[in-house]
Design a protein around this motif. Structure first.
Motif, PDB file in Angstrom:
ATOM      1  N   GLU B 103       0.833  -1.210   0.000  1.00 58.93           N
ATOM      2  CA  GLU B 103       0.000   0.000   0.000  1.00 58.93           C
ATOM      3  C   GLU B 103       0.872   1.265   0.000  1.00 58.93           C
ATOM      4  N   ALA B 104       1.887   1.262   0.856  1.00 58.54           N
ATOM      5  CA  ALA B 104       2.762   2.436   0.950  1.00 58.54           C
ATOM      6  C   ALA B 104       3.536   2.645  -0.355  1.00 58.54           C
ATOM      7  N   LEU B 105       3.961   1.526  -0.981  1.00 56.50           N
ATOM      8  CA  LEU B 105       4.655   1.646  -2.269  1.00 56.50           C
ATOM      9  C   LEU B 105       3.725   2.254  -3.314  1.00 56.50           C
ATOM     10  N   ALA B 106       2.488   1.748  -3.370  1.00 56.97           N
ATOM     11  CA  ALA B 106       1.525   2.268  -4.347  1.00 56.97           C
ATOM     12  C   ALA B 106       1.271   3.748  -4.092  1.00 56.97           C
ATOM     13  N   ALA B 107       1.182   4.123  -2.796  1.00 56.39           N
ATOM     14  CA  ALA B 107       0.908   5.522  -2.443  1.00 56.39           C
ATOM     15  C   ALA B 107       2.036   6.443  -2.893  1.00 56.39           C
ATOM     16  N   SER B 108       3.261   5.915  -2.943  1.00 52.16           N
ATOM     17  CA  SER B 108       4.384   6.763  -3.387  1.00 52.16           C
ATOM     18  C   SER B 108       4.690   6.503  -4.865  1.00 52.16           C
ATOM     19  N   ALA B 109       3.713   5.915  -5.572  1.00 56.01           N
ATOM     20  CA  ALA B 109       3.834   5.673  -7.013  1.00 56.01           C
ATOM     21  C   ALA B 109       4.991   4.745  -7.367  1.00 56.01           C
ATOM     22  N   ASP B 110       5.474   3.985  -6.389  1.00 52.14           N
ATOM     23  CA  ASP B 110       6.459   2.947  -6.662  1.00 52.14           C
ATOM     24  C   ASP B 110       5.725   1.647  -6.967  1.00 52.14           C
ATOM     25  N   ASN B 111       6.294   0.872  -7.838  1.00 56.41           N
ATOM     26  CA  ASN B 111       5.672  -0.425  -8.114  1.00 56.41           C
ATOM     27  C   ASN B 111       6.146  -1.478  -7.140  1.00 56.41           C
ATOM     28  N   PHE B 112       5.237  -2.374  -6.788  1.00 53.10           N
ATOM     29  CA  PHE B 112       5.641  -3.593  -6.097  1.00 53.10           C
ATOM     30  C   PHE B 112       6.083  -4.556  -7.179  1.00 53.10           C
ATOM     31  N   PHE B 113       7.343  -4.422  -7.584  1.00 51.68           N
ATOM     32  CA  PHE B 113       7.816  -5.273  -8.673  1.00 51.68           C
ATOM     33  C   PHE B 113       8.918  -6.188  -8.176  1.00 51.68           C
ATOM     34  N   VAL B 114       8.717  -7.476  -8.371  1.00 50.28           N
ATOM     35  CA  VAL B 114       9.722  -8.432  -7.944  1.00 50.28           C
ATOM     36  C   VAL B 114       9.501  -9.726  -8.722  1.00 50.28           C
ATOM     37  N   THR B 115      10.584 -10.400  -9.044  1.00 50.85           N
ATOM     38  CA  THR B 115      10.469 -11.699  -9.688  1.00 50.85           C
ATOM     39  C   THR B 115      11.714 -12.505  -9.324  1.00 50.85           C
ATOM     40  N   PHE B 116      11.526 -13.808  -9.191  1.00 44.80           N
ATOM     41  CA  PHE B 116      12.618 -14.667  -8.732  1.00 44.80           C
ATOM     42  C   PHE B 116      12.819 -15.855  -9.658  1.00 44.80           C
ATOM     43  N   ILE B 117      14.069 -16.265  -9.792  1.00 42.89           N
ATOM     44  CA  ILE B 117      14.349 -17.615 -10.290  1.00 42.89           C
ATOM     45  C   ILE B 117      14.707 -18.441  -9.071  1.00 42.89           C
ATOM     46  N   LEU B 118      13.927 -19.487  -8.860  1.00 41.63           N
ATOM     47  CA  LEU B 118      14.138 -20.384  -7.715  1.00 41.63           C
ATOM     48  C   LEU B 118      14.546 -21.736  -8.265  1.00 41.63           C
TER      49      LEU B 118
END
Lengths: 243, 243
Positions: B103-118
């Motif tokens: 929520e805080a990331l969205a509020a500061s216009a930052d994306n919740f962006f993450v991806t992993f190779i596991l």
């Protein structure tokens, strides 16, 4: 998407553009993206386009209509005295289309996205090449990086980076550009055959070396196959990593 | 940006990750993006991350804290019985971080962006490899495409496409991955050395083939130089385009 490349070499210019347009992967078509104007012996002007097809077509149509209409006080692609002036005309046409369609596009959440590779030669000048942006401004190709790419440029860039030399023959450069296309076509479905190419030799003021390369073109198939084989052979010759 | 590659081969797994993080080109740093958990003789688990550094670090920290805390009823990376269960744990950790920070990331216009190779192997299973998305869901690598890329994947994909074979030796695969990195490093400043690598041989349950490759690594320099030379030689051998 789209993929277009332009090279500015010692011997002349090379242009290549794919022909695929798409509105989603379930809606693809073939449209020409490489446009050529010629006054034999006097000037050759080439424009390769990427972006919203309605926008790029409107820009091309405006530029062509200006040539056809007899308003003698307005410079056109066929009367401008330098390629810099031509680049400004293309930029103006982009701005004119934006003026007409920009607001409606924005209202429907579509982007006014367009970019061009412009190149050619007008008698009295050397060949020149420009990239024209959606804002109507532009840059000119210098000596340090003798090529321009628009559209899906990433897959095909490593080979251009490593092999391009300003002193290449145009046939060599065309081979290079086709390899760059081959890498792109393999990875992005929105870039598709056929490929339109123009090889322009300095001071010829002629577009006779223009060709469309179809999916089943024997040279392209041989090139693509041969390149894969040679890459694998080159790879095998390099020392293995040890840890 | 970031560039990470994972290969799932007949003989085992190969992972590579760059270490550059950036908040603009004027603010770059070096952070580890390749994380390894090991229980010698029993399991090896590897996680390579791309995306918002605060998010990826929070996910790694959560997973590590769960291992350290003694709540015996909760499965952890070190107690899960299959790699599928491990992938679900990573997905849950991503969702937990999103719950906290999203929520805080969205509020500061930052994306919740993450991806992993596991990837990894747990005794009783074959090695497996997954890509975990920002939503916490994931896919598993099958036989048709034996590699995964996250981050800036385009420049380095053509070589992987053409050369990857499931029956490669791990040292060969590492050579291939480093060439894929070389193409990427040349074109995207937000991907940077050193490169962290892990070569995991099936059924060893050991991480001893782990290495960091620095900017001045003699093997990498020789490889990069040799590849450029061989590409140019291979190019010269192909028939020129004629029109």
């Amino acid at each position: 998407m789209t993929y277009c490349v332009g090279l500015k070499l010692d011997r002349g210019l090379v242009f290549a553009a794919d022909t695929r347009t798409n509105a989603g992967v379930d809606n693809i078509s073939t449209f020409k993206k490489l446009h050529v104007w010629e006054e034999p012996g006097e000037r050759v002007i080439t424009l390769a386009s990427a972006g919203n097809l309605a926008v790029t077509q409107a820009v091309i149509s405006l530029l062509s209509e200006h040539i056809a209409s007899a308003e003698s006080d307005r410079a056109t692609l066929m009367s401008a005295r330098t390629m810099f002036q031509v680049a400004r005309l293309v930029g103006s046409a982009v701005r004119e289309v934006k003026e007409i369609d920009g607001e409606a596009l924005a209202a429907s959440a579509d982007n006014f996205f367009v970019t061009f590779i412009l190149g050619g030669q007008i008698k009295g000048e050397q060949p020149r090449m420009f990239q024209v942006y959606a804002a109507g401004n532009f840059i000119e190709v210098g000596e340090d990086t003798p090529y321009l790419q628009i559209g899906e440029h990433k897959y095909g860039k490593p080979i251009l980076d490593r092999v391009t030399r300003a002193d290449m023959r145009l046939g060599e450069a065309a081979k290079l550009v086709l390899l760059s296309f081959d890498s792109t076509l393999r990875s992005n479905l929105s870039v598709g055959m056929p490929i339109d190419m123009l090889l322009y030799n300095t001071d010829t003021f002629s577009t006779e070396r223009q060709v469309r390369i179809e999916q089943d073109d024997p040279y392209f198939q041989k090139l693509s196959h041969g390149w894969s084989e040679k890459l694998r052979a080159a790879f095998a010759e390099l020392e293995e990593f040890e840890v």
